[in-house]
Scaffold this motif. Structure first.
Motif, PDB file in Angstrom:
ATOM      1  N   UNK A 115      -1.624   4.993   2.796  1.00 10.42           N
ATOM      2  CA  UNK A 115      -0.492   5.082   1.889  1.00 10.42           C
ATOM      3  C   UNK A 115       0.761   5.697   2.479  1.00 10.42           C
ATOM      4  N   UNK A 116       0.665   6.234   3.699  1.00 13.98           N
ATOM      5  CA  UNK A 116       1.825   6.871   4.333  1.00 13.98           C
ATOM      6  C   UNK A 116       2.238   6.048   5.550  1.00 13.98           C
ATOM      7  N   UNK A 117       3.401   5.388   5.468  1.00 20.87           N
ATOM      8  CA  UNK A 117       3.829   4.462   6.503  1.00 20.87           C
ATOM      9  C   UNK A 117       4.695   5.131   7.569  1.00 20.87           C
ATOM     10  N   UNK A 159       0.344  -3.513   6.338  1.00 21.10           N
ATOM     11  CA  UNK A 159      -0.149  -2.347   5.615  1.00 21.10           C
ATOM     12  C   UNK A 159      -0.760  -1.322   6.576  1.00 21.10           C
ATOM     13  N   UNK A 160      -2.074  -1.375   6.745  1.00 25.09           N
ATOM     14  CA  UNK A 160      -2.809  -0.274   7.380  1.00 25.09           C
ATOM     15  C   UNK A 160      -2.453  -0.019   8.843  1.00 25.09           C
ATOM     16  N   UNK A 179       0.793  -1.224   0.000  1.00 27.89           N
ATOM     17  CA  UNK A 179       0.000   0.000   0.000  1.00 27.89           C
ATOM     18  C   UNK A 179       0.821   1.267   0.000  1.00 27.89           C
ATOM     19  N   UNK A 180       1.993   1.227  -0.610  1.00 24.66           N
ATOM     20  CA  UNK A 180       2.853   2.403  -0.666  1.00 24.66           C
ATOM     21  C   UNK A 180       2.348   3.382  -1.722  1.00 24.66           C
ATOM     22  N   UNK A 181       2.622   4.679  -1.471  1.00 28.67           N
ATOM     23  CA  UNK A 181       2.034   5.682  -2.357  1.00 28.67           C
ATOM     24  C   UNK A 181       2.941   6.880  -2.626  1.00 28.67           C
ATOM     25  N   UNK A 182       3.644   7.382  -1.598  1.00 25.74           N
ATOM     26  CA  UNK A 182       4.395   8.629  -1.709  1.00 25.74           C
ATOM     27  C   UNK A 182       5.891   8.340  -1.912  1.00 25.74           C
ATOM     28  N   UNK A 183       6.497   8.914  -2.975  1.00 23.37           N
ATOM     29  CA  UNK A 183       7.892   8.602  -3.320  1.00 23.37           C
ATOM     30  C   UNK A 183       8.885   8.742  -2.163  1.00 23.37           C
ATOM     31  N   UNK A 184       8.826   9.827  -1.407  1.00 25.62           N
ATOM     32  CA  UNK A 184       9.773  10.022  -0.305  1.00 25.62           C
ATOM     33  C   UNK A 184       9.597   8.953   0.765  1.00 25.62           C
ATOM     34  N   UNK A 208       7.889  -4.757  -1.630  1.00 23.67           N
ATOM     35  CA  UNK A 208       7.146  -3.515  -1.425  1.00 23.67           C
ATOM     36  C   UNK A 208       5.992  -3.524  -2.419  1.00 23.67           C
ATOM     37  N   UNK A 209       4.771  -3.319  -1.906  1.00 23.91           N
ATOM     38  CA  UNK A 209       3.583  -3.450  -2.738  1.00 23.91           C
ATOM     39  C   UNK A 209       2.960  -2.119  -3.143  1.00 23.91           C
TER      40      UNK A 209
END
Length: 216
Positions: free
Chosen positions: A202-204, A194-195, A10-15, A28-29
Protein backbone atom coordinates in the motif's frame (compact mmCIF):
# COMPACT_ATOMS: atom_id res chain seq x y z
CA UNK A 1 2.40 7.47 -21.87
CA UNK A 2 1.97 7.65 -25.68
CA UNK A 3 -1.37 5.94 -26.23
CA UNK A 4 -0.90 3.73 -23.15
CA UNK A 5 -2.83 4.61 -20.00
CA UNK A 6 -1.33 4.12 -16.54
CA UNK A 7 -3.18 2.74 -13.53
CA UNK A 8 -1.46 2.71 -10.14
CA UNK A 9 -3.33 0.36 -7.83
CA UNK A 10 -3.40 -0.68 -4.20
CA UNK A 11 -3.13 2.79 -2.70
CA UNK A 12 -3.71 3.16 1.02
CA UNK A 13 -2.04 6.13 2.77
CA UNK A 14 -3.42 9.67 2.15
CA UNK A 15 -0.03 11.43 1.97
CA UNK A 16 1.36 8.78 -0.37
CA UNK A 17 -1.79 8.99 -2.51
CA UNK A 18 -1.29 12.74 -2.90
CA UNK A 19 2.37 12.23 -3.86
CA UNK A 20 1.48 9.59 -6.44
CA UNK A 21 -1.22 11.85 -7.85
CA UNK A 22 1.42 14.46 -8.79
CA UNK A 23 2.58 11.98 -11.47
CA UNK A 24 -0.83 12.34 -13.14
CA UNK A 25 -1.62 8.67 -13.69
CA UNK A 26 -4.83 8.02 -15.61
CA UNK A 27 -6.25 5.79 -12.87
CA UNK A 28 -5.56 5.34 -9.15
CA UNK A 29 -6.94 2.16 -7.61
CA UNK A 30 -8.30 1.53 -4.12
CA UNK A 31 -8.97 -2.04 -2.98
CA UNK A 32 -12.22 -2.61 -1.09
CA UNK A 33 -11.53 -6.22 -0.17
CA UNK A 34 -10.80 -7.01 3.47
CA UNK A 35 -8.58 -10.04 2.84
CA UNK A 36 -5.70 -7.96 1.43
CA UNK A 37 -3.11 -5.85 3.28
CA UNK A 38 -3.98 -3.08 0.81
CA UNK A 39 -7.60 -2.91 1.98
CA UNK A 40 -8.64 0.74 1.84
CA UNK A 41 -10.61 2.14 4.79
CA UNK A 42 -9.59 5.81 4.81
CA UNK A 43 -10.62 8.97 3.05
CA UNK A 44 -9.29 9.71 -0.42
CA UNK A 45 -7.59 13.11 -0.56
CA UNK A 46 -8.56 15.63 -3.23
CA UNK A 47 -7.31 14.48 -6.64
CA UNK A 48 -7.15 16.08 -10.06
CA UNK A 49 -10.48 15.45 -11.80
CA UNK A 50 -8.61 13.89 -14.74
CA UNK A 51 -7.45 11.00 -12.51
CA UNK A 52 -10.07 8.26 -12.45
CA UNK A 53 -10.56 6.92 -8.93
CA UNK A 54 -11.09 3.18 -9.29
CA UNK A 55 -12.59 0.81 -6.74
CA UNK A 56 -11.40 -2.80 -6.79
CA UNK A 57 -13.95 -5.36 -5.57
CA UNK A 58 -13.99 -9.14 -5.15
CA UNK A 59 -17.41 -10.79 -5.28
CA UNK A 60 -19.00 -7.81 -3.54
CA UNK A 61 -22.72 -7.05 -3.57
CA UNK A 62 -24.11 -4.32 -5.84
CA UNK A 63 -25.15 -2.38 -2.72
CA UNK A 64 -21.62 -2.46 -1.28
CA UNK A 65 -20.13 -1.37 -4.61
CA UNK A 66 -22.65 1.44 -5.01
CA UNK A 67 -21.98 2.62 -1.46
CA UNK A 68 -18.25 2.97 -2.17
CA UNK A 69 -18.86 4.57 -5.57
CA UNK A 70 -21.00 7.28 -3.97
CA UNK A 71 -18.83 7.76 -0.88
CA UNK A 72 -15.55 8.16 -2.78
CA UNK A 73 -16.95 9.51 -6.08
CA UNK A 74 -15.39 6.63 -8.01
CA UNK A 75 -15.22 6.79 -11.79
CA UNK A 76 -14.49 3.10 -12.41
CA UNK A 77 -15.04 -0.26 -10.75
CA UNK A 78 -12.73 -3.22 -11.22
CA UNK A 79 -14.28 -6.65 -10.60
CA UNK A 80 -11.63 -9.10 -9.44
CA UNK A 81 -13.76 -12.09 -8.44
CA UNK A 82 -16.03 -14.55 -10.17
CA UNK A 83 -18.60 -11.95 -11.18
CA UNK A 84 -20.88 -13.11 -13.99
CA UNK A 85 -21.84 -11.25 -17.14
CA UNK A 86 -25.33 -10.90 -15.64
CA UNK A 87 -23.83 -9.23 -12.56
CA UNK A 88 -21.87 -6.83 -14.76
CA UNK A 89 -25.04 -6.03 -16.71
CA UNK A 90 -26.84 -5.30 -13.43
CA UNK A 91 -24.07 -2.86 -12.45
CA UNK A 92 -24.20 -1.26 -15.89
CA UNK A 93 -27.89 -0.57 -15.40
CA UNK A 94 -27.26 0.85 -11.91
CA UNK A 95 -24.53 3.10 -13.27
CA UNK A 96 -26.59 4.24 -16.28
CA UNK A 97 -27.58 7.50 -14.64
CA UNK A 98 -24.07 8.30 -13.46
CA UNK A 99 -21.51 10.31 -15.37
CA UNK A 100 -18.84 8.30 -17.22
CA UNK A 101 -18.69 5.20 -15.00
CA UNK A 102 -16.44 2.41 -16.30
CA UNK A 103 -16.55 -1.32 -15.58
CA UNK A 104 -13.32 -3.33 -15.74
CA UNK A 105 -13.59 -7.14 -15.54
CA UNK A 106 -10.51 -9.05 -14.40
CA UNK A 107 -9.40 -12.46 -15.62
CA UNK A 108 -6.53 -14.39 -14.08
CA UNK A 109 -3.97 -16.00 -16.40
CA UNK A 110 -0.92 -18.24 -15.96
CA UNK A 111 0.42 -20.38 -18.81
CA UNK A 112 -2.81 -20.73 -20.77
CA UNK A 113 -6.18 -19.03 -21.12
CA UNK A 114 -9.48 -19.82 -22.82
CA UNK A 115 -10.44 -16.55 -24.53
CA UNK A 116 -13.94 -17.86 -25.25
CA UNK A 117 -14.92 -16.98 -21.65
CA UNK A 118 -14.78 -13.31 -22.66
CA UNK A 119 -17.62 -13.57 -25.18
CA UNK A 120 -20.53 -13.21 -22.75
CA UNK A 121 -18.99 -10.00 -21.33
CA UNK A 122 -18.63 -8.32 -24.73
CA UNK A 123 -20.63 -5.12 -25.01
CA UNK A 124 -21.28 -5.07 -21.26
CA UNK A 125 -17.95 -4.17 -19.67
CA UNK A 126 -15.76 -1.32 -20.87
CA UNK A 127 -12.43 -3.10 -20.43
CA UNK A 128 -10.93 -6.45 -19.59
CA UNK A 129 -7.91 -6.75 -17.30
CA UNK A 130 -5.50 -9.68 -17.43
CA UNK A 131 -3.68 -10.42 -14.17
CA UNK A 132 -1.40 -13.21 -12.99
CA UNK A 133 -3.24 -16.16 -11.47
CA UNK A 134 -2.17 -16.75 -7.86
CA UNK A 135 -3.37 -18.42 -4.68
CA UNK A 136 -4.80 -15.12 -3.45
CA UNK A 137 -6.34 -12.14 -5.21
CA UNK A 138 -3.81 -9.58 -6.45
CA UNK A 139 -0.23 -8.67 -5.59
CA UNK A 140 1.56 -11.81 -6.75
CA UNK A 141 4.53 -9.81 -8.05
CA UNK A 142 4.77 -12.24 -10.97
CA UNK A 143 3.99 -11.85 -14.66
CA UNK A 144 2.05 -14.36 -16.75
CA UNK A 145 2.81 -15.58 -20.26
CA UNK A 146 2.16 -12.42 -22.32
CA UNK A 147 2.66 -14.33 -25.56
CA UNK A 148 -0.90 -15.59 -25.07
CA UNK A 149 -2.21 -12.08 -25.71
CA UNK A 150 -1.05 -12.25 -29.31
CA UNK A 151 -4.08 -14.49 -29.86
CA UNK A 152 -6.44 -11.95 -28.27
CA UNK A 153 -9.67 -12.24 -30.30
CA UNK A 154 -11.73 -9.44 -28.77
CA UNK A 155 -12.33 -5.84 -29.80
CA UNK A 156 -12.66 -4.79 -26.14
CA UNK A 157 -9.55 -2.89 -24.97
CA UNK A 158 -7.65 -4.40 -22.05
CA UNK A 159 -5.41 -3.55 -19.10
CA UNK A 160 -2.16 -5.49 -18.65
CA UNK A 161 -1.42 -6.34 -15.02
CA UNK A 162 0.49 -8.74 -12.80
CA UNK A 163 4.07 -8.33 -11.59
CA UNK A 164 4.88 -5.32 -13.78
CA UNK A 165 8.00 -3.43 -12.72
CA UNK A 166 10.85 -1.50 -14.29
CA UNK A 167 12.29 -4.74 -15.71
CA UNK A 168 9.15 -5.26 -17.83
CA UNK A 169 9.36 -1.97 -19.73
CA UNK A 170 10.95 -3.44 -22.87
CA UNK A 171 8.54 -6.37 -22.94
CA UNK A 172 5.60 -3.96 -22.71
CA UNK A 173 7.00 -1.94 -25.62
CA UNK A 174 7.35 -5.11 -27.69
CA UNK A 175 3.74 -6.00 -26.99
CA UNK A 176 2.73 -2.45 -27.94
CA UNK A 177 4.61 -2.77 -31.21
CA UNK A 178 2.97 -6.13 -31.94
CA UNK A 179 -0.52 -4.66 -31.67
CA UNK A 180 0.56 -1.60 -33.61
CA UNK A 181 1.77 -3.78 -36.49
CA UNK A 182 -1.56 -5.59 -36.42
CA UNK A 183 -3.27 -2.18 -36.64
CA UNK A 184 -4.82 -2.90 -33.23
CA UNK A 185 -2.78 -0.53 -31.05
CA UNK A 186 -5.92 0.59 -29.23
CA UNK A 187 -6.45 -2.89 -27.76
CA UNK A 188 -3.54 -2.67 -25.28
CA UNK A 189 -5.20 0.19 -23.45
CA UNK A 190 -3.38 0.43 -20.11
CA UNK A 191 -0.85 -1.04 -17.72
CA UNK A 192 -1.79 -1.62 -14.10
CA UNK A 193 1.09 -1.50 -11.62
CA UNK A 194 1.15 -2.25 -7.93
CA UNK A 195 3.37 -4.45 -5.75
CA UNK A 196 6.64 -4.07 -7.67
CA UNK A 197 6.66 -0.36 -6.80
CA UNK A 198 6.10 -0.71 -3.07
CA UNK A 199 8.29 -0.40 0.01
CA UNK A 200 5.48 -2.11 1.94
CA UNK A 201 1.91 -3.12 0.97
CA UNK A 202 0.00 0.00 0.00
CA UNK A 203 2.99 2.36 0.19
CA UNK A 204 4.36 3.30 -3.24
CA UNK A 205 7.87 4.44 -4.17
CA UNK A 206 7.11 7.64 -6.09
CA UNK A 207 10.60 7.87 -7.58
CA UNK A 208 10.36 4.37 -9.08
CA UNK A 209 6.90 5.15 -10.42
CA UNK A 210 8.21 8.30 -12.07
CA UNK A 211 11.06 6.35 -13.69
CA UNK A 212 8.55 3.86 -15.07
CA UNK A 213 6.24 6.55 -16.43
CA UNK A 214 9.09 8.32 -18.19
CA UNK A 215 9.90 5.15 -20.18
CA UNK A 216 6.79 5.57 -22.32
Amino acid sequence: MKNLKLKICGMKHPENISEVATLQPDYIGFIFYEKTPRFFEGKIPQLDSEIKKTGVFVNASPDYILEKVKKHKLRAVQLHGGESAEFCQELKIIFAGMDRMEIIKVFSVKEEFDFSVLQEFEGIVDYFLFDTKGKTKGGTGETFNWELLKDYPSSTPFFLSGGIGLDEVEAIKKLQNYFKKQDKKELLYAVDINSRFESEPGLKDVEKLERFKKQF
